[in-house]
Write a protein that holds these residues in place. Structure first.
Motif, PDB file in Angstrom:
ATOM      1  N   LEU A   1       0.912  -1.108   0.013  1.00 19.61           N
ATOM      2  CA  LEU A   1       0.002   0.184   0.321  1.00 19.61           C
ATOM      3  C   LEU A   1       1.054   1.054   0.389  1.00 19.61           C
ATOM      4  O   LEU A   1       0.459   2.883  -0.417  1.00 19.61           O
ATOM      5  CB  LEU A   1      -1.204  -0.320   1.680  1.00 19.61           C
ATOM      6  N   LEU A   2       1.994   1.356   0.958  1.00 15.22           N
ATOM      7  CA  LEU A   2       2.783   2.392   0.741  1.00 15.22           C
ATOM      8  C   LEU A   2       3.675   2.454  -0.154  1.00 15.22           C
ATOM      9  O   LEU A   2       3.905   4.041  -1.138  1.00 15.22           O
ATOM     10  CB  LEU A   2       3.911   2.466   1.804  1.00 15.22           C
TER      11      LEU A   2
ATOM     12  N   THR B   1       2.584  -0.689 -18.308  1.00 18.67           N
ATOM     13  CA  THR B   1       1.179   0.423 -18.414  1.00 18.67           C
ATOM     14  C   THR B   1       0.925   0.639 -20.303  1.00 18.67           C
ATOM     15  O   THR B   1      -0.361   0.965 -20.215  1.00 18.67           O
ATOM     16  CB  THR B   1       1.383   1.386 -17.658  1.00 18.67           C
ATOM     17  N   ILE B   2       1.922   0.673 -20.502  1.00 19.55           N
ATOM     18  CA  ILE B   2       2.041   0.936 -22.244  1.00 19.55           C
ATOM     19  C   ILE B   2       0.400  -0.584 -22.671  1.00 19.55           C
ATOM     20  O   ILE B   2      -0.403  -0.045 -23.493  1.00 19.55           O
ATOM     21  CB  ILE B   2       2.847   1.192 -22.582  1.00 19.55           C
ATOM     22  N   ASP B   3       1.306  -1.330 -22.257  1.00 15.27           N
ATOM     23  CA  ASP B   3       0.139  -2.956 -22.586  1.00 15.27           C
ATOM     24  C   ASP B   3      -0.786  -2.889 -21.917  1.00 15.27           C
ATOM     25  O   ASP B   3      -1.875  -3.830 -22.805  1.00 15.27           O
ATOM     26  CB  ASP B   3       0.550  -4.245 -22.038  1.00 15.27           C
ATOM     27  N   GLY B   4      -1.532  -2.453 -20.814  1.00 13.00           N
ATOM     28  CA  GLY B   4      -2.976  -2.473 -20.636  1.00 13.00           C
ATOM     29  C   GLY B   4      -3.057  -2.351 -19.324  1.00 13.00           C
ATOM     30  O   GLY B   4      -4.191  -3.197 -19.085  1.00 13.00           O
ATOM     31  N   ALA B   5      -1.929  -3.174 -18.760  1.00 15.59           N
ATOM     32  CA  ALA B   5      -1.905  -3.188 -17.690  1.00 15.59           C
ATOM     33  C   ALA B   5      -3.035  -2.376 -16.319  1.00 15.59           C
ATOM     34  O   ALA B   5      -2.109  -1.232 -16.391  1.00 15.59           O
ATOM     35  CB  ALA B   5      -0.863  -4.189 -17.141  1.00 15.59           C
ATOM     36  N   GLY B   6      -3.840  -2.755 -15.226  1.00 11.89           N
ATOM     37  CA  GLY B   6      -4.150  -1.905 -14.131  1.00 11.89           C
ATOM     38  C   GLY B   6      -3.588  -2.284 -13.807  1.00 11.89           C
ATOM     39  O   GLY B   6      -2.402  -3.377 -13.504  1.00 11.89           O
ATOM     40  N   ARG B   7      -3.335  -1.253 -12.511  1.00  9.07           N
ATOM     41  CA  ARG B   7      -2.859  -1.064 -10.837  1.00  9.07           C
ATOM     42  C   ARG B   7      -2.836  -2.743 -10.190  1.00  9.07           C
ATOM     43  O   ARG B   7      -1.607  -3.362  -9.657  1.00  9.07           O
ATOM     44  CB  ARG B   7      -3.407  -0.428 -10.219  1.00  9.07           C
ATOM     45  N   PHE B   8      -3.868  -3.382 -10.695  1.00  8.96           N
ATOM     46  CA  PHE B   8      -3.957  -4.703  -9.527  1.00  8.96           C
ATOM     47  C   PHE B   8      -2.980  -5.767 -10.902  1.00  8.96           C
ATOM     48  O   PHE B   8      -2.411  -6.675 -10.271  1.00  8.96           O
ATOM     49  CB  PHE B   8      -5.388  -5.228  -9.594  1.00  8.96           C
TER      50      PHE B   8
ATOM     51  N   THR C   1       4.944  -6.745  -8.601  1.00  4.88           N
ATOM     52  CA  THR C   1       5.639  -6.451  -7.204  1.00  4.88           C
ATOM     53  C   THR C   1       5.443  -7.787  -6.681  1.00  4.88           C
ATOM     54  O   THR C   1       6.995  -7.403  -5.760  1.00  4.88           O
ATOM     55  CB  THR C   1       4.570  -5.319  -6.597  1.00  4.88           C
ATOM     56  N   LEU C   2       4.667  -8.046  -6.959  1.00  4.70           N
ATOM     57  CA  LEU C   2       4.738  -9.663  -5.842  1.00  4.70           C
ATOM     58  C   LEU C   2       5.851 -10.411  -6.021  1.00  4.70           C
ATOM     59  O   LEU C   2       6.824 -11.189  -5.328  1.00  4.70           O
ATOM     60  CB  LEU C   2       3.613 -10.021  -6.078  1.00  4.70           C
ATOM     61  N   PRO C   3       5.926 -10.849  -7.521  1.00  6.82           N
ATOM     62  CA  PRO C   3       6.723 -12.090  -7.647  1.00  6.82           C
ATOM     63  C   PRO C   3       8.181 -10.994  -7.746  1.00  6.82           C
ATOM     64  O   PRO C   3       9.329 -11.819  -7.502  1.00  6.82           O
ATOM     65  CB  PRO C   3       6.753 -11.633  -9.595  1.00  6.82           C
ATOM     66  N   ALA C   4       8.670 -10.290  -7.501  1.00  8.75           N
ATOM     67  CA  ALA C   4       9.752  -8.898  -7.317  1.00  8.75           C
ATOM     68  C   ALA C   4      10.124  -9.065  -5.351  1.00  8.75           C
ATOM     69  O   ALA C   4      11.169  -9.276  -5.304  1.00  8.75           O
ATOM     70  CB  ALA C   4      10.093  -7.177  -7.835  1.00  8.75           C
TER      71      ALA C   4
END
Length: 311
Positions: free
Chosen positions: A107-108, A207-214, A221-224
């Motif tokens: 969240l942060l 984002t360019i490929d159309g992926a939303g925040r989720f 993020t989670l795999p990282a």
């Protein structure tokens, strides 16, 4: 001669590596000394678990009794209660507390205004520096039946007052809630550091490929931070049965002792107050062995699922 030459060459290369990274080794030195002095050197004292240790005689002259204290511990009438209470609190902490720093860090990480983000981080870090004595004192102020804010609100709404502080039904909830309030913010530090290392271009491409925040959260993020989560989970299992002496000792009373007495408080009562040093060391050694088994098992499971593991 060739063997001696090869050995000298290896020694020279090691010395060169040492000198090249001397500042890194110097920075690691305080941490190494801490673990040597406060973690490894005290292991010598575990020998008294197999003795009838007498301080006047010392470790070398005390009588060896083998597994006598282990037999007494495992067949003691209170062993089942202690193991059950410790295990339940440990599972509660693992299930309810461990994921929260991850969620809060995510969240942060989504906050884009740095000034606001740093302010929130500071606010959630502060409870970590509050001692357990103060935390328990705050709990008494809020939850006591005589003038407690929570019970006054319940009474104002027409509900009966609840004895949170002496009720065995609420003891574990109170303990876990205190841990969550005090340590969740501090636990985000490592995860935020891991998130800071994620390449921003990955988010831009998604984002360019159309992926939303989720979707960015789920696929980038989670795999990282998955490796960090696995390592911290394994380390957490190493102290699985360490439920925290100060907090529980301060919250214990005659009304909730049946659900609140754990190995840590039992060691204090038996080892310090009654002077049964060998017996209390046996209890501590049992906890450490459980932690070792859990760490080794979890590390092997992580390796099987393709993670790097702890070692």
């Amino acid at each position: 001669m060739p063997a001696q030459t090869a050995n000298r060459s290896k020694a020279r290369r090691r010395l060169q590596r040492l000198m090249k990274n001397r500042w890194l080794y110097l920075m690691a030195l305080p941490g190494m000394l801490f673990f040597i002095i406060f973690r490894y050197f005290p292991m010598w004292g575990l020998l008294i678990a197999f003795q009838d240790y007498q301080p006047a005689l010392g470790m070398m002259n005390s009588n060896w009794v083998g597994l006598k204290h282990f037999e007494r511990f495992f067949f003691d009438a209170s062993f089942g209660m202690l193991f059950k209470n410790t295990l339940i609190l440990a599972i509660y902490n693992l299930v309810f507390f461990f994921p929260l720093p991850i969620v809060l860090a995510l969240l942060l990480n989504e906050i884009r205004k740095e000034a606001f983000k740093r302010t929130i981080q500071t606010i959630v870090y502060i409870p970590h520096f509050v001692s357990w004595v103060v935390v328990v004192g705050i709990s008494y102020i809020f939850f006591t039946t005589e003038g407690g804010i929570v019970n006054d609100m319940l009474a104002a709404l027409g509900f009966p007052k609840i004895d949170f502080l002496i009720s065995s039904d609420w003891f574990r909830t109170m303990i876990v809630s205190q841990v969550v309030w005090k340590e969740t913010g501090w636990g985000t530090i490592i995860f935020l550091a891991a998130l800071a290392g994620v390449d921003p271009q990955l988010y831009e491409a998604a984002t360019i490929d159309g992926a939303g925040r989720f979707r960015r959260l789920w696929h980038i993020t989670l795999p990282a931070i998955r490796g960090v989560i696995v390592i911290l989970f394994i380390l957490r299992l190493g102290s699985f049965l360490d439920t925290g002496f100060e907090q529980i000792f301060l919250m214990l009373n005659s009304m909730n002792r049946e659900v609140g007495e754990v190995f840590d408080t039992y060691v204090y009562n038996v080892g310090i107050q009654q002077g049964q040093f060998s017996y209390s060391t046996t209890v501590g050694l049992f906890k450490s062995l459980i932690g070792l088994v859990l760490v080794v098992g979890a590390n092997r499971m992580a390796k099987k699922f393709g993670e790097s593991g702890l070692y």
